[in-house]
Design an enzyme around this catalytic site. Structure first.
Site, mmCIF file in Angstrom:
data_model
loop_
_atom_site.group_PDB
_atom_site.id
_atom_site.type_symbol
_atom_site.label_atom_id
_atom_site.label_comp_id
_atom_site.label_asym_id
_atom_site.label_seq_id
_atom_site.Cartn_x
_atom_site.Cartn_y
_atom_site.Cartn_z
ATOM 1 N N ASN A 1 0.613 -1.395 -0.010
ATOM 2 C CA ASN A 1 -0.010 -0.001 -0.030
ATOM 3 C C ASN A 1 0.919 1.382 0.072
ATOM 4 O OD1 ASN A 1 -1.973 1.841 0.527
ATOM 5 N ND2 ASN A 1 -2.451 1.404 2.709
ATOM 6 N N TRP A 2 1.061 2.006 -1.195
ATOM 7 C CA TRP A 2 1.824 3.050 -1.212
ATOM 8 C C TRP A 2 1.263 4.457 -0.650
ATOM 9 C CZ3 TRP A 2 5.058 3.261 -6.639
ATOM 10 C CH2 TRP A 2 6.092 2.308 -6.251
ATOM 11 N N LYS A 3 -0.017 4.280 -0.382
ATOM 12 C CA LYS A 3 -0.654 5.526 0.347
ATOM 13 C C LYS A 3 -0.255 6.575 -0.510
ATOM 14 C CE LYS A 3 -0.295 3.522 4.616
ATOM 15 N NZ LYS A 3 -0.537 3.721 6.305
ATOM 16 N N HIS B 1 -10.177 1.691 4.610
ATOM 17 C CA HIS B 1 -9.027 1.719 5.041
ATOM 18 C C HIS B 1 -9.215 2.775 6.269
ATOM 19 C CE1 HIS B 1 -4.729 2.978 6.213
ATOM 20 N NE2 HIS B 1 -4.209 1.854 5.507
ATOM 21 N N GLU C 1 -7.360 5.269 7.395
ATOM 22 C CA GLU C 1 -7.158 6.649 7.070
ATOM 23 C C GLU C 1 -8.247 7.342 6.255
ATOM 24 O OE1 GLU C 1 -3.294 5.944 5.089
ATOM 25 O OE2 GLU C 1 -2.453 5.575 7.131
ATOM 26 N N GLU D 1 -6.326 -4.358 10.241
ATOM 27 C CA GLU D 1 -5.655 -3.564 10.709
ATOM 28 C C GLU D 1 -5.913 -2.657 11.842
ATOM 29 O OE1 GLU D 1 -3.024 -2.318 7.033
ATOM 30 O OE2 GLU D 1 -4.796 -0.948 6.902
ATOM 31 N N GLY E 1 1.758 2.514 10.968
ATOM 32 C CA GLY E 1 2.437 3.444 11.002
ATOM 33 C C GLY E 1 3.207 3.926 12.380
ATOM 34 N N SER F 1 2.039 -1.740 10.629
ATOM 35 C CA SER F 1 3.697 -1.523 11.110
ATOM 36 C C SER F 1 4.437 -2.993 10.701
ATOM 37 C CB SER F 1 3.730 -1.315 12.388
ATOM 38 O OG SER F 1 3.619 0.093 12.681
ATOM 39 N N GLY G 1 2.408 -1.004 4.439
ATOM 40 C CA GLY G 1 2.507 0.563 3.754
ATOM 41 C C GLY G 1 4.036 1.028 3.901
ATOM 42 N N GLY G 2 4.291 1.718 4.761
ATOM 43 C CA GLY G 2 5.579 2.322 4.943
ATOM 44 C C GLY G 2 6.668 1.357 4.174
HETATM 45 P P1 PGA Z 1 1.883 0.767 7.496
HETATM 46 O O1 PGA Z 1 0.668 0.974 7.018
HETATM 47 O O2 PGA Z 1 2.492 -0.376 7.458
HETATM 48 O O3 PGA Z 1 2.766 1.968 7.427
HETATM 49 O O4 PGA Z 1 1.917 0.477 9.225
HETATM 50 C C1 PGA Z 1 -0.192 -0.097 6.666
HETATM 51 C C2 PGA Z 1 -1.470 0.365 6.248
HETATM 52 O O5 PGA Z 1 -1.989 1.491 6.574
HETATM 53 O O6 PGA Z 1 -2.121 -0.384 5.452
#
Ligand code: PGA
Length: 239
Positions: free
Chosen positions: A6-8, A94, A96, A163, A169, A200, A221-222
């Site tokens: 997930n590159w966001k 998600h 976010e 999640e 994050g 994470s 993500g990250g």
């Molecule tokens: P993260 O994000 O690995 O940076 O915690 C995961 C996600 O939001 O899907």
């Protein structure tokens, strides 16, 4: 095992170079045991799907408008347009986006329109820290599942990503026993579903996370923005 990147809201055309190493890696690595999915921002979906055309790696989107028709919705993209651009999967629900005001009913409309467009859904659910502290995790997850999947009779194309909001994050992850328990709970609610863990996931904690044997993969993500880290996570999962 699924590995979803997930590159966001990160990445530009230069970031496509990050895919080269992963493409080479995917050619050789446990092809029938791994499903790699890249979810770049919408601006890159078409370019990424062209780049990955002759590979086993798939492309996903990160969100969509709930409507299926074309219409006067400035700035919005519907699931059909994402499919047309090359997406096979879509991340929905998600946290976010929930934090920006998406509720379970809106997410349900998005899921249903995406199914109609022929996309596979990566449906994110998770509790906040205060919900966890009040021991409301299962109640919250139940509500997210029941309302999010309302009137979705065929759940074959739904993958659930657990999640915890407080793990995204933050560098924090739940205990392995907690993840095992929650994933069993989800699988019991949505029979036959694949369940991923996200929040994470990194090159260190994967050594613990991979031991949880009911988890079908990871939403990353990250750590997915750097191909070396992404590859490292995949490799370590199988050691
Ligand atoms: P993260 O994000 O690995 O940076 O915690 C995961 C996600 O939001 O899907």
């Amino acid at each position: 095992m699924y590995f979803v990147a997930n590159w966001k809201m990160f990445g530009n055309f230069k970031s496509l170079n990050q895919l080269d190493k992963v493409m080479t890696f995917a050619k050789k690595f446990k092809k029938n045991k791994t499903k790699l999915i890249y979810c770049p921002p919408a601006t890159l979906i078409n370019a990424v799907s062209k780049k990955l055309k002759f590979t086993t790696i798939d492309v996903g989107a990160q969100n969509c408008h709930q409507g299926l028709n074309y219409g006067a919705n400035t700035g919005q993209i519907n699931s059909y347009m994402l499919k047309d651009a090359g997406a096979k999967y879509i991340i929905l629900g998600h946290s976010e986006n929930r934090q920006l005001g998406e509720d379970n009913n809106l997410i349900n409309l998005k899921i249903r329109s995406s199914i109609k467009s022929g996309l596979k859904i990566i449906f994110c659910i998770g509790e906040t820290l205060s919900q966890k502290r009040k021991k409301n995790t299962k109640k919250i997850l139940s509500k997210q599942i029941i309302q999010g999947l309302k009137n979705v009779s065929n759940k074959r194309n739904i993958i659930i990503a657990y999640e915890p909001v407080w793990a995204i994050g933050s560098g924090l992850i739940p205990k392995e026993t907690e993840i095992f328990d929650i994933v069993s709970f989800i699988k019991n609610k949505v029979k036959g579903s694949k369940v991923l863990y996200g929040g994470s996931v990194n090159t260190n904690n994967i050594n613990l996370l991979k031991k949880i044997d009911n988890v079908d993969g990871f939403l990353i993500g990250g750590a997915s923005q750097n191909s070396n880290n992404f590859i490292d996570i995949i490799k370590k999962t199988f050691i």
